[in-house]
Design a protein around this motif. Structure first.
Motif, short mmCIF file in Angstrom:
data_model
loop_
_atom_site.label_atom_id
_atom_site.label_comp_id
_atom_site.label_asym_id
_atom_site.label_seq_id
_atom_site.Cartn_x
_atom_site.Cartn_y
_atom_site.Cartn_z
N ALA A 296 0.83 -1.20 0.00
CA ALA A 296 0.00 0.00 0.00
C ALA A 296 0.87 1.25 0.00
CB ALA A 296 -0.93 -0.01 1.22
N GLU A 297 1.93 1.22 0.82
CA GLU A 297 2.85 2.37 0.87
C GLU A 297 3.56 2.55 -0.46
OE1 GLU A 297 6.87 3.70 3.31
OE2 GLU A 297 5.51 2.23 4.19
N LYS A 298 3.96 1.42 -1.06
CA LYS A 298 4.63 1.47 -2.36
C LYS A 298 3.70 2.03 -3.43
CE LYS A 298 7.13 -1.53 -5.60
NZ LYS A 298 7.55 -2.92 -5.88
N ALA A 299 2.43 1.58 -3.40
CA ALA A 299 1.45 2.06 -4.38
C ALA A 299 1.20 3.55 -4.20
CB ALA A 299 0.15 1.28 -4.23
N GLU A 300 1.15 4.01 -2.93
CA GLU A 300 0.94 5.43 -2.65
C GLU A 300 2.11 6.26 -3.15
OE1 GLU A 300 -0.79 8.98 -1.25
OE2 GLU A 300 -1.58 7.02 -1.83
N GLN A 301 3.34 5.74 -2.95
CA GLN A 301 4.53 6.44 -3.44
C GLN A 301 4.52 6.52 -4.96
OE1 GLN A 301 7.75 4.21 -1.72
NE2 GLN A 301 7.64 5.28 0.25
N GLU A 302 4.11 5.42 -5.61
CA GLU A 302 4.04 5.41 -7.07
C GLU A 302 2.97 6.38 -7.57
OE1 GLU A 302 5.96 3.94 -9.26
OE2 GLU A 302 7.22 3.06 -7.71
N ARG A 303 1.85 6.43 -6.82
CA ARG A 303 0.77 7.35 -7.20
C ARG A 303 1.25 8.80 -7.11
NH1 ARG A 303 -2.55 10.79 -5.26
NH2 ARG A 303 -1.76 10.53 -3.13
#
Length: 399
Positions: A296-303
């Motif tokens: 989730a943190e990785k996806a948020e960073q990518e977003r």
């Protein structure tokens, strides 16, 4: 130093073994420590189902009996789904033992064995899987931790030895069923490891399993039912079933990159789980939850990264060369830094609320990145990878 709770009836046998190991440790120059630190009491059932209170002695033990540089590393429990490795130290067991058959690599005998043992040469790093009878040829006895581990009422006993007088022995529960109680216990009370202070998740979930199916002793059944009712405990809740399914799907697809993941994956793939392995499968959920948080943190960073990149595509040149301009800062990033004869130079990228990009090359270190205003003089207009940039000089920052 490892701590164990030993059934009182096994103490005499345990101490005889430890005394032998202590003498061997002394003979071969190995460290050995063992002493009693307290006692505790538990409610147990005998073979007729009668409830009684038993005393357990809390002991601490460590040390290894080692001969000709060979040391005991782990026991191997052979199951139909793979092997479960019970290490006594931090040394990783080679992957070939994840699925090895119960052959003794010392005498080359191949027969049915529930357990084999891994030894390692501390000088050459060589590992061997050996049977119980050949183990003494390498260590002249198990490590003190292993002996206490095997004699302990809730751990595996050395092959051929009877369970302690409490009558527990090996108890099995359907793995999916056990995981439902564990998942709901964690959801309601958080995760507590077996060796942490307080009531562990493994212990609490097993108690609730017994109470749910009315198998707990009459002395604790009512109390457990009250706890479950107060917490609205429901192992059949849809969110629990989904979480168990997702966690099992996740662990089944993991690469066995270390002994822990191998043990977890193997234990979760079995149709039935031993009570003594509740601790292993209980750790599935915090491990899986950490992975979900990471993803989730990785996806948020990518977003955020994609959002910033999309903003930058709208960047335009601001002002004219020589103009003094004011920038409402949306974000700051240090692109790089390098040594010069005048000290460290850093290149910062500022983005305003409209997505315009500004570059400032400076020796100043920006400690507070929550900068609201940037005032600087336009030095030049440039372009990098199709993104228009306004290069500034003689800048001032305001929080």
């Amino acid at each position: 130093m490892a701590r164990y709770e030993i059934f009182e009836g096994n103490m005499e046998r345990l101490e005889k073994k430890l005394n032998l190991i202590s003498k061997k440790c002394s003979k071969y120059g190995c460290e050995f420590h063992y002493h009693k630190v307290g006692e505790t009491f538990r409610e147990l059932k005998d073979e007729q189902g009668n409830i009684y209170t038993a005393k357990f002695i809390v002991v601490e033990a460590e040390g290894t009996a080692k001969v000709n540089d060979w040391e005991f590393i782990a026991s191997v429990e052979h199951t139909e789904k793979g092997n479960i490795l019970n290490r006594v130290g931090e040394i990783e067991v080679p992957e070939r033992y994840y699925s090895s058959t119960p052959i003794c690599e010392h005498c080359n005998s191949h027969r049915y064995r529930k357990y084999t043992y891994i030894v390692r040469n501390a000088i050459t790093g060589e590992f061997k899987q050996v049977g119980k009878s050949c183990l003494k040829d390498f260590t002249n006895g198990l490590s003190a931790e292993a002996v206490a581990h095997y004699i302990s009422c809730y751990d595996a006993l050395i092959e051929g030895e009877a369970p302690c007088e409490s009558g527990w022995g090996d108890r099995y529960i359907e793995t999916n069923l056990a995981l439902k109680f564990i998942a709901e216990t964690i959801r309601k009370f958080g995760y507590v490891r077996t060796h942490d202070s307080g009531r562990s998740t493994a212990s609490r979930s097993f108690d609730y399993y017994l109470a749910y199916y009315h198998m707990a002793s009459r002395y604790v059944q009512n109390d457990l039912e009250k706890e479950m009712t107060a917490a609205s405990f429901n192992p059949e809740a849809p969110e629990v079933l989904d979480h168990v399914s997702e966690a099992l799907k996740w662990v089944s697809g993991q690469e066995e990159s270390n002994n822990y993941i191998h043990n977890l994956k193997t234990a979760c793939s079995l149709q039935y789980v031993k009570l003594q392995n509740f601790g292993i499968i209980s750790s599935l959920f915090p491990t899986f939850n950490r992975e979900l948080e990471y993803q989730a943190e990785k996806a948020e960073q990518e977003r955020k990264k994609a959002e910033e990149k999309a903003k930058e595509t709208n960047s335009d040149h601001i002002g004219n060369v020589g103009d003094r301009i004011k920038v409402n800062v949306h974000s700051i990033k240090c692109l790089t830094s390098f040594e010069t004869e005048w000290g460290v130079t850093r290149i910062y990228k500022f983005i305003d609320e409209a997505g315009n990009v500004f570059i400032w090359k400076t020796g100043t270190f920006i400690e507070n990145e929550e900068i609201n205003i940037l005032v600087g003089t336009v030095k030049e207009h440039s372009e990098f990878k199709g993104i228009k940039q306004t290069v500034l000089t003689r800048c001032k920052l305001t929080a």
